[in-house]
Write an enzyme that holds these catalytic residues in place. Structure first.
Site, mmCIF file in Angstrom:
data_model
loop_
_atom_site.group_PDB
_atom_site.id
_atom_site.type_symbol
_atom_site.label_atom_id
_atom_site.label_comp_id
_atom_site.label_asym_id
_atom_site.label_seq_id
_atom_site.Cartn_x
_atom_site.Cartn_y
_atom_site.Cartn_z
ATOM 1 N N HIS A 1 51.296 -30.405 -17.944
ATOM 2 C CA HIS A 1 51.912 -30.103 -16.652
ATOM 3 C C HIS A 1 51.071 -28.980 -16.037
ATOM 4 O O HIS A 1 50.474 -28.186 -16.766
ATOM 5 C CB HIS A 1 53.331 -29.619 -16.960
ATOM 6 N N ASP B 1 54.309 -26.194 -25.431
ATOM 7 C CA ASP B 1 55.144 -26.353 -24.245
ATOM 8 C C ASP B 1 56.248 -27.347 -24.608
ATOM 9 O O ASP B 1 56.015 -28.546 -24.703
ATOM 10 C CB ASP B 1 54.288 -26.865 -23.078
ATOM 11 N N GLN C 1 59.836 -30.454 -22.233
ATOM 12 C CA GLN C 1 60.357 -31.821 -22.316
ATOM 13 C C GLN C 1 60.915 -32.154 -23.697
ATOM 14 O O GLN C 1 61.787 -33.012 -23.824
ATOM 15 C CB GLN C 1 59.253 -32.837 -21.962
ATOM 16 N N LYS D 1 66.588 -27.830 -17.939
ATOM 17 C CA LYS D 1 66.265 -29.189 -18.355
ATOM 18 C C LYS D 1 67.120 -29.627 -19.543
ATOM 19 O O LYS D 1 66.901 -30.694 -20.117
ATOM 20 C CB LYS D 1 64.776 -29.288 -18.743
ATOM 21 N N CYS E 1 53.593 -32.901 -10.901
ATOM 22 C CA CYS E 1 52.952 -31.638 -11.295
ATOM 23 C C CYS E 1 51.942 -31.869 -12.403
ATOM 24 O O CYS E 1 51.783 -31.030 -13.296
ATOM 25 C CB CYS E 1 53.973 -30.597 -11.739
#
Lengths: 407, 127
Positions: A122, A199, A202, A225, A365
Site C-alpha cells: 500500500h 504491515d 489487512q 479496519k 492506494c
C-alpha cells in the site's frame, strides 16, 4: 458458517435501507462497519466517565486512565505481545509506519544502506521509505511479484545483504488479497540482522496474529479496519527496539523531567504518545476486539474463505470478468479484485451503488501494483463477519445489469 | 435522471473526434490520480485563435469519455476566450445528466485539460 443474521443484527447500519434496498457492504478492506457495543461504549464514556488520562488525581481521570490502559493490555494479548509497553497508540497504520521511518529510520539508516519493501505494498508502506531513502541517500529495493500474484521469495533472498537495515512488508495485500508467509521472510531477514516491519492492516482483523511466533520487530495495524472506531492506529514494537529509538513527537505526556533548556523523556509506551491521545476511541476499540474474539479468528478466516470461493465461482462465469486473485484460495484473504471488459471500474461502482452495493474502485492506494497488473483501475469486493452468500448474489445481479447496459 | 443515458453510453462507445492529430498546435495529457483515468487532447488553432481541429484519446470511464467527446464537438470553431469562459454548469448542461459529487472530477477532466493546454500556450507565447 457463522450465524450471519445474528451477527448482522448487531450492526445498526444494516437496519437502514436505501429506497427499500438492504445495504450490501463489500468494502471492509477499506474500513469496516461498527457493532452496537462499540458505538454504545463511545456514547456511555462521554456521557458518564470522560476525563483526560495520566493527569488528574480525581476519580474520573483515574478511571479514564485505567480504561485506556486496559485496552492497551487487551490489544497486547490479542497479538500475544510480551508486554503492554510494546503497544503504542497512533492515529492509523500510516502514522505508525511514519513513526518508525522517522524515529528508527533517521537514527539507524545511513548512506548506501538498504531498505526492502515488496511489490504488494500500500502507498503507506512505500512512500515513507522512498522519502527516508532520499533523505539518507539509502537504496530502496523491491521484492517482485510472481505471475501467480505471490511474492518472489527467491528474489527476496538475493536482495538481502549486510547493508539491509530494514525489511517492511505486508502480511496481506489490500488489492490481490495475497497472504504473505511472513515468518519465512522474517527468518531470512534475521540472517542479515535486518529489522523487519509487518504491515498487518489487512491481516490482523482476519487472521490469527502472534508477534512472538512471527518474531517481527514491528507490527502495525488500524482499529477502524476491525470493527473499531476511526483514529486509532497500533504500533507494536519489541521492547528493546523501541527503547533504543528516539521519540517521534515531543511535548506533553511523553516527558520525564523538563527544564527550561533540556528535557528527558518518559519510559515506554508514553515516550511515543505525545499530547492527549484518542482516549474514547482506544477504549471503544477494546470492545471491538472482544467482539472478534467471541466469534473467533479461526471462524472468521474460514467464513471469508468460503465467501471468496463462492464469489470467484459466481463472477468467473462471465467471460468479460478478469479476476486478480491468487489461484489457490489458501493463499488469499477475503478480498477479490476484478475488471469487467468494456466497463470502467468507476462506472461499475456507480451501477452497483444504485442497488446499494458498496464496492471499492480505483487504484486502492497501490498505484504501482495496479499498473504492474496492466490495469488503470480495479474493482474490489472485500468481506468481513457480517457478509453472506446473499450479498454476493446481489452483487452478481448488479454485474449482470451493468453488462446489459454497456453491451 | 439516469447517469448512463443513451447519449452518454453512445459517446462512450463511439467517441467523436477520436485519435491524434498530425502537427497539432498543442498536445496535452492529463491524469485523474484518483481513478487512473488518462486523457490526451490534440488541438489545432487557426490564426484567429479559434479551434480548427480537435483530437481526443480517452482512456477512462463513461462519464469522462462522453464529456470529452461532447466537448470536442462543441469546441470546434470556438475562440479561446469563449472556451476560457466555460464553467462546470456548462459541462453538466452539455452532459444532460445529474452528476453526483464523486463523479464531478470525471465530468470535468476534459475541460480542465483543455484549459490547462490553453494556459500553457499563453505562457509559451509570453516568453
Amino acid at each position: 458458517m457463522l450465524n450471519q443474521s445474528k451477527i448482522k443484527n448487531q450492526f445498526p447500519i444494516f437496519s437502514h435501507k436505501k429506497d427499500g434496498k438492504p445495504l450490501v457492504f463489500l468494502d471492509s478492506a477499506s474500513s469496516t462497519q461498527k457493532p452496537k457495543i462499540v458505538i454504545d461504549v463511545l456514547k456511555n464514556y462521554y456521557e458518564t466517565s470522560y476525563a483526560n488520562v495520566h493527569r488528574g488525581i480525581y476519580d474520573l481521570s483515574e478511571k479514564s486512565t485505567e480504561a485506556y490502559e486496559k485496552s492497551r493490555k487487551t490489544i497486547s494479548k490479542f497479538i500475544n505481545a510480551k508486554s503492554a509497553k510494546e503497544i503504542i497508540f497512533t492515529r492509523n497504520t500510516t502514522e505508525s509506519i511514519n513513526l518508525i521511518a522517522y524515529s528508527f529510520g533517521n537514527s539507524n539508516i545511513n548512506k548506501n544502506d538498504e531498505i526492502i519493501v515488496s511489490a504488494l505494498e500500500h502507498h503507506s508502506n512505500l512512500v515513507p521509505w522512498q522519502e527516508l531513502a532520499k533523505r539518507k541517500h539509502a537504496k530502496l529495493k523491491i521484492i517482485p511479484l510472481k505471475k501467480d500474484l505471490t511474492l518472489d521469495f527467491e528474489s527476496y533472498k538475493k536482495l538481502l545483504t549486510k547493508k539491509t537495515k530494514i525489511v517492511a512488508i505486508t502480511a496481506m495485500s489490500n488489492v490481490t488479497g495475497t497472504i504473505v508467509p511472513i515468518e519465512k521472510f522474517v527468518k531470512e531477514a534475521r540472517k542479515y540482522n535486518a529489522k523487519i516491519l509487518i504491515d498487518g492492516a489487512q491481516s490482523v482483523p482476519h487472521l490469527k496474529t502472534d508477534v512472538q511466533k512471527i518474531d517481527c520487530d514491528f507490527l502495525v495495524f488500524s482499529a477502524h479496519k476491525m470493527l473499531g472506531p476511526t483514529g486509532v492506529g497500533i504500533l507494536y514494537g519489541k521492547e528493546a527496539t523501541l527503547d533504543d529509538m528516539p521519540p517521534f513527537l515531543y511535548g506533553g505526556d511523553m516527558i520525564s523531567e523538563v527544564k527550561q533548556f533540556n528535557s528527558s523523556y518518559a519510559e515506554l509506551p508514553n515516550k511515543f504518545e505525545a499530547g492527549t491521545p484518542n482516549i474514547a476511541d482506544v477504549i471503544a476499540f477494546e470492545k471491538a476486539i472482544e467482539f472478534i474474539e467471541e466469534i473467533g479468528l479461526e471462524n472468521i478466516e474460514k467464513h471469508e474463505k468460503s465467501l471468496l470461493k463462492y464469489a470467484k465461482e459466481k463472477f468467473s462465469k462471465y467471460p468479460e470478468v478478469k479476476l486478480y486473485t491468487p489461484k489457490d484460495c489458501k493463499n488469499a484473504g477475503g478480498i477479490l479484485s476484478f475488471t469487467v471488459k468494456g466497463i470502467h471500474p468507476h462506472d461499475l461502482a456507480t451501477i452497483f451503488n444504485e442497488d446499494n452495493v458498496c464496492i471499492r474502485t480505483g487504484q486502492h492506494c497501490a498505484a504501482p501494483l495496479v499498473e504492474s497488473l496492466g490495469e488503470i483501475a480495479l474493482n474490489r469486493m472485500s468481506f468481513y463477519v457480517y457478509n453472506d452468500f446473499n450479498d454476493i448474489d446481489i452483487a452478481k445481479k448488479s454485474l449482470k445489469k451493468a453488462l446489459k447496459l454497456f453491451k | 435522471m439516469d447517469l448512463f443515458s443513451e447519449t452518454i453510453l453512445d459517446h462512450y462507445k463511439h467517441p467523436s473526434n477520436k485519435g491524434s492529430l498530425k502537427n497539432p498546435t498543442i498536445t496535452i495529457s492529463e491524469v485523474n490520480p484518483l481513478c487512473g483515468d488518462k486523457l490526451k487532447i490534440d488541438l489545432k488553432i487557426d490564426s484567429k485563435n479559434r479551434i480548427k481541429e480537435i483530437g481526443i484519446t480517452p482512456q477512462g470511464c463513461a462519464i469522462s469519455t462522453a464529456s470529452a467527446s461532447l466537448l470536442s464537438e462543441k469546441l470546434i470553431g470556438k475562440s479561446l476566450k469563449e472556451i476560457e469562459a466555460l464553467t462546470e454548469k456548462d459541462i453538466f448542461k452539455m452532459l444532460g445528466i445529474e452528476i453526483n459529487p464523486g463523479r464531478i472530477k470525471c465530468a470535468m477532466l476534459p475541460l480542465v485539460t483543455i484549459k490547462k493546454a490553453l494556459l500553457m500556450k499563453e505562457l509559451k507565447e509570453k516568453k
